[in-house]
Design an enzyme around this catalytic site. Sequence first.
Site, short mmCIF file in Angstrom:
data_model
loop_
_atom_site.label_atom_id
_atom_site.label_comp_id
_atom_site.label_asym_id
_atom_site.label_seq_id
_atom_site.Cartn_x
_atom_site.Cartn_y
_atom_site.Cartn_z
N LYS A 31 37.27 42.06 34.04
CA LYS A 31 38.49 42.26 33.25
C LYS A 31 38.43 41.42 31.98
O LYS A 31 38.77 41.88 30.90
CB LYS A 31 39.73 41.87 34.07
CG LYS A 31 40.10 42.92 35.12
CD LYS A 31 41.11 42.39 36.12
CE LYS A 31 41.32 43.38 37.26
NZ LYS A 31 42.02 42.81 38.40
N GLN B 174 45.35 37.77 40.52
CA GLN B 174 44.39 38.56 41.30
C GLN B 174 44.70 38.48 42.80
O GLN B 174 44.93 37.41 43.35
CB GLN B 174 42.96 38.05 41.02
CG GLN B 174 41.87 38.85 41.69
CD GLN B 174 41.77 40.28 41.19
OE1 GLN B 174 41.84 40.55 40.00
NE2 GLN B 174 41.63 41.22 42.11
N ASP C 127 50.53 44.85 36.02
CA ASP C 127 50.10 45.46 37.28
C ASP C 127 51.14 46.44 37.81
O ASP C 127 50.85 47.27 38.67
CB ASP C 127 49.90 44.35 38.34
CG ASP C 127 48.43 44.07 38.61
OD1 ASP C 127 47.59 44.90 38.24
OD2 ASP C 127 48.14 43.00 39.19
#
Length: 292
Positions: free
Chosen positions: A51, A95, A118
């Site tokens: 990422k 994460q 997200d």
Amino acid sequence: MPLISGTQVAEKVLAECHRDIAALKARGVTPGLAVVLVGDDPASRAYVRSKDKKCRDLGLHSVKLELPATTSQAELLEVVAKLNADPAIHGILVQSPPPKQIDEAAIVRAIDPAKDVDGFHPVNVAKLALEDPTGFVPCTPLGCQRLLIEAGIETKGAHAVVIGRSMIVGKPMAMLLMAKGPGGDATVTVAHSRTRDLAAITRQADIIIAAIGRPYFVKAEHVKEGAVVIDVGINRVEAPDTEKGYKLVGDVAFDEVAPKCRAITPVPGGVGPMTIAMLMANTVKACKQSLQ
Ligand code: NAD
């Protein structure tokens, strides 16, 4: 049977992001994404690295915070609060999965919904249900929908069967497909681990989205002739003849299912590249919305 290439569509999405980032930079703003990793899980570490690299390739401001596995809930909440207050950061991602002393749901709720790229915060879950376009939609189902649109698959009036009801994939996928507009307007059935006679249901589907987490689960008997299959699964299976000793496969038994399909996504090179591309797109969107 045409393959739907996630790699190609992801490139298109990233090219759009690149254009938008250049326009934002011309206005003196650089979209910023902060990715927080707690602990040293090797798979999570690899995701975070990729990422971070993708951000830098695109010219996004990328902040990678690697915290020790012993980080407490209070310490992590403090990090999130700092990022919420940081005007250079438009997107925040913690994460998953965090170590067991961390209450993940509480962390998700602590992220500013305007920075929740997200799309897991309850405010964004509600906005998806309400079809409010200012919300953030989880990257994987958003990527699946974009694949259907780009491949010219008509969802309007189609029967879509989503296999899996997770908050990350299945549930938001179902909401996207039933929402009004392009890539939506489908008649949606959600199947899950308690579904009776799954094959009888999936055989009625014009579109199958497989998000189960079991290698080769969807077989030819589950699929009607001419269906479109989107394989979300990423499963590691042993492959002694490969250098690494394993390979990544989807939730669909590709070799037996593909010949029946009007179109199908491969694994790898299908949904995977879309997820990261949509994360970049969500970060750019968050930045644009912060200026309004
Ligand atoms: P999950 O474990 O949270 O959910 C799996 C779902 O499958 C559950 O809702 C469960 O009810 C359903 N299920 C389990 N057994 C079943 C059965 N026998 N019949 C019908 N349904 C059954 O998993 P998830 O996070 O939704 O991920 C699903 C898959 O997608 C995994 O392989 C994961 O690695 C992959 N994934 C890929 C990406 C990507 O970027 N491509 C992103 C997220 C997840």
